[in-house]
Design a protein around this motif. Structure first.
Motif, PDB file in Angstrom:
ATOM      1  N   THR A  80      54.392  35.373  38.538  1.00  0.00           N
ATOM      2  CA  THR A  80      54.092  36.441  39.479  1.00  0.00           C
ATOM      3  C   THR A  80      52.943  37.231  38.882  1.00  0.00           C
ATOM      4  N   LEU A  81      51.820  37.203  39.553  1.00  0.00           N
ATOM      5  CA  LEU A  81      50.631  37.891  39.058  1.00  0.00           C
ATOM      6  C   LEU A  81      50.744  39.386  39.260  1.00  0.00           C
ATOM      7  N   PRO A  82      50.019  40.171  38.437  1.00  0.00           N
ATOM      8  CA  PRO A  82      49.903  41.594  38.761  1.00  0.00           C
ATOM      9  C   PRO A  82      49.126  41.727  40.074  1.00  0.00           C
ATOM     10  N   ASN A  83      49.292  42.841  40.765  1.00  0.00           N
ATOM     11  CA  ASN A  83      48.635  43.002  42.062  1.00  0.00           C
ATOM     12  C   ASN A  83      47.115  43.043  41.961  1.00  0.00           C
ATOM     13  N   PHE A  84      46.596  43.565  40.829  1.00  0.00           N
ATOM     14  CA  PHE A  84      45.150  43.677  40.668  1.00  0.00           C
ATOM     15  C   PHE A  84      44.738  43.093  39.319  1.00  0.00           C
ATOM     16  N   VAL A  85      43.630  42.352  39.320  1.00  0.00           N
ATOM     17  CA  VAL A  85      43.097  41.752  38.095  1.00  0.00           C
ATOM     18  C   VAL A  85      41.594  42.029  38.046  1.00  0.00           C
ATOM     19  N   ASP A  86      41.097  42.377  36.845  1.00  0.00           N
ATOM     20  CA  ASP A  86      39.660  42.574  36.650  1.00  0.00           C
ATOM     21  C   ASP A  86      39.038  41.249  36.232  1.00  0.00           C
ATOM     22  N   LEU A  87      38.014  40.805  36.988  1.00  0.00           N
ATOM     23  CA  LEU A  87      37.355  39.530  36.724  1.00  0.00           C
ATOM     24  C   LEU A  87      35.856  39.743  36.554  1.00  0.00           C
ATOM     25  N   ASN A  88      35.232  38.871  35.772  1.00  0.00           N
ATOM     26  CA  ASN A  88      33.787  38.932  35.549  1.00  0.00           C
ATOM     27  C   ASN A  88      33.053  38.097  36.596  1.00  0.00           C
ATOM     28  N   VAL A  89      31.954  38.651  37.113  1.00  0.00           N
ATOM     29  CA  VAL A  89      31.108  37.932  38.054  1.00  0.00           C
ATOM     30  C   VAL A  89      30.138  37.088  37.232  1.00  0.00           C
ATOM     31  N   VAL A  90      30.162  35.765  37.410  1.00  0.00           N
ATOM     32  CA  VAL A  90      29.275  34.889  36.642  1.00  0.00           C
ATOM     33  C   VAL A  90      28.113  34.367  37.477  1.00  0.00           C
ATOM     34  N   LYS A  91      28.246  34.466  38.810  1.00  0.00           N
ATOM     35  CA  LYS A  91      27.144  34.017  39.655  1.00  0.00           C
ATOM     36  C   LYS A  91      27.100  34.889  40.904  1.00  0.00           C
ATOM     37  N   ALA A  92      25.941  35.507  41.108  1.00  0.00           N
ATOM     38  CA  ALA A  92      25.732  36.331  42.305  1.00  0.00           C
ATOM     39  C   ALA A  92      24.269  36.235  42.679  1.00  0.00           C
ATOM     40  N   ASP A  93      24.029  35.864  43.898  1.00  0.00           N
ATOM     41  CA  ASP A  93      22.647  35.787  44.360  1.00  0.00           C
ATOM     42  C   ASP A  93      22.093  37.193  44.527  1.00  0.00           C
ATOM     43  N   PRO A  94      20.795  37.381  44.262  1.00  0.00           N
ATOM     44  CA  PRO A  94      20.207  38.706  44.497  1.00  0.00           C
ATOM     45  C   PRO A  94      20.256  39.030  45.989  1.00  0.00           C
ATOM     46  N   TRP A  95      20.300  40.285  46.271  1.00  0.00           N
ATOM     47  CA  TRP A  95      20.438  40.724  47.666  1.00  0.00           C
ATOM     48  C   TRP A  95      19.270  41.628  48.024  1.00  0.00           C
ATOM     49  N   ALA A  96      18.668  41.361  49.136  1.00  0.00           N
ATOM     50  CA  ALA A  96      17.618  42.235  49.658  1.00  0.00           C
ATOM     51  C   ALA A  96      18.016  42.622  51.073  1.00  0.00           C
ATOM     52  N   LYS A  97      17.815  43.865  51.397  1.00  0.00           N
ATOM     53  CA  LYS A  97      18.195  44.336  52.730  1.00  0.00           C
ATOM     54  C   LYS A  97      17.505  43.481  53.777  1.00  0.00           C
ATOM     55  N   GLY A  98      18.232  43.048  54.748  1.00  0.00           N
ATOM     56  CA  GLY A  98      17.687  42.218  55.803  1.00  0.00           C
ATOM     57  C   GLY A  98      17.858  40.729  55.528  1.00  0.00           C
ATOM     58  N   ASP A  99      18.468  40.366  54.410  1.00  0.00           N
ATOM     59  CA  ASP A  99      18.690  38.954  54.109  1.00  0.00           C
ATOM     60  C   ASP A  99      19.573  38.279  55.144  1.00  0.00           C
ATOM     61  N   LEU A 124      36.871  31.411  41.099  1.00  0.00           N
ATOM     62  CA  LEU A 124      37.173  32.029  42.388  1.00  0.00           C
ATOM     63  C   LEU A 124      35.888  32.528  43.046  1.00  0.00           C
ATOM     64  N   VAL A 125      35.721  32.257  44.334  1.00  0.00           N
ATOM     65  CA  VAL A 125      34.572  32.737  45.100  1.00  0.00           C
ATOM     66  C   VAL A 125      35.092  33.710  46.160  1.00  0.00           C
ATOM     67  N   ILE A 126      34.544  34.939  46.162  1.00  0.00           N
ATOM     68  CA  ILE A 126      34.968  35.930  47.145  1.00  0.00           C
ATOM     69  C   ILE A 126      33.750  36.665  47.691  1.00  0.00           C
ATOM     70  N   GLN A 127      33.944  37.384  48.779  1.00  0.00           N
ATOM     71  CA  GLN A 127      32.904  38.214  49.378  1.00  0.00           C
ATOM     72  C   GLN A 127      32.964  39.600  48.759  1.00  0.00           C
ATOM     73  N   VAL A 128      31.789  40.142  48.403  1.00  0.00           N
ATOM     74  CA  VAL A 128      31.709  41.471  47.793  1.00  0.00           C
ATOM     75  C   VAL A 128      30.574  42.245  48.439  1.00  0.00           C
ATOM     76  N   PRO A 129      30.520  43.555  48.202  1.00  0.00           N
ATOM     77  CA  PRO A 129      29.380  44.337  48.706  1.00  0.00           C
ATOM     78  C   PRO A 129      28.080  43.892  48.035  1.00  0.00           C
ATOM     79  N   PRO A 130      26.947  44.116  48.657  1.00  0.00           N
ATOM     80  CA  PRO A 130      25.678  43.599  48.132  1.00  0.00           C
ATOM     81  C   PRO A 130      25.238  44.183  46.795  1.00  0.00           C
TER      82      PRO A 130
END
Length: 187
Positions: free
Chosen positions: A124-143, A158-164
């Motif tokens: 049974t996992l804890p409800n929240f886990v801190d993970l390191n981002v190892v790959k994130a594409d750069p984001w430019a407004k209007g992409d 794990l791949v998830i959606q995050v804010p830019p």
């Protein structure tokens, strides 16, 4: 005893002398006939899925399990090893027993290990886990016109959606129940 009306997701019951966890429960009231509960449950010992229907008068024995907090130690040959931090006892779980929880297991993470008749059968996992981002594409407004999020890959795969504004090297908090981004964590 647990009545069929009390069946919910994550409730642990005994079926044919083996422990099961409810994966999905639907209450079905057909136009004619008696209402019933359509249940999908996973066997803790074998990992197989079982689908059954139950009527409201059916009762179930709760699965007697215990939990002990243990720390993840290492992975070897698709076997996950956990250590009790009090007694230094080690237990092993197979990759099938760990299942999708592998996406959140990081070094030294403490979690509850489920035991059935003194045998480790799941986590049974804890409800929240801190993970390191190892790959994130750069984001430019209007992409993208699709929204204000982008996919990132965590150190566990794990791949998830995050804010830019999240970048490679950031540490973020992820909800293990929904597999969703919660907030940026302290480094």
């Amino acid at each position: 005893m647990i009545n069929a009306g009390e069946l919910r997701k994550n409730i642990k019951i005994m079926v044919e002398n083996e422990p099961y966890v409810m994966v999905d429960v639907q209450f079905v009231k057909p136009g004619k006939g008696v209402a019933f509960y359509k249940c999908k449950m996973r066997n803790f010992l074998t990992g197989t899925l079982l689908e059954r229907t139950y009527r409201s008068g059916d009762v179930f024995e709760p699965a007697e399990m215990s939990e002990r907090t243990m720390q993840y130690s290492y992975l070897q040959d698709n076997e996950y090893y956990f250590m009790d931090t009090q007694t230094y006892e080690q237990v092993m779980l197979t990759a099938d027993q760990v299942g999708d929880a592998k996406d959140f297991i990081i070094d030294n993470l403490e979690m509850d290990i489920l035991f059935f008749q003194d045998r480790a059968i799941g986590i049974t996992l804890p409800n929240f886990v801190d993970l390191n981002v190892v790959k994130a594409d750069p984001w430019a407004k209007g992409d993208s016109v699709a929204g204000d999020s982008k996919p990132v890959t965590m150190g566990t795969g794990l791949v998830i959606q995050v804010p830019p504004f999240i970048e490679e090297g950031d540490k973020i908090t992820v909800d293990t129940r929904t597999r969703a981004y919660v907030t940026r964590a302290k480094k």
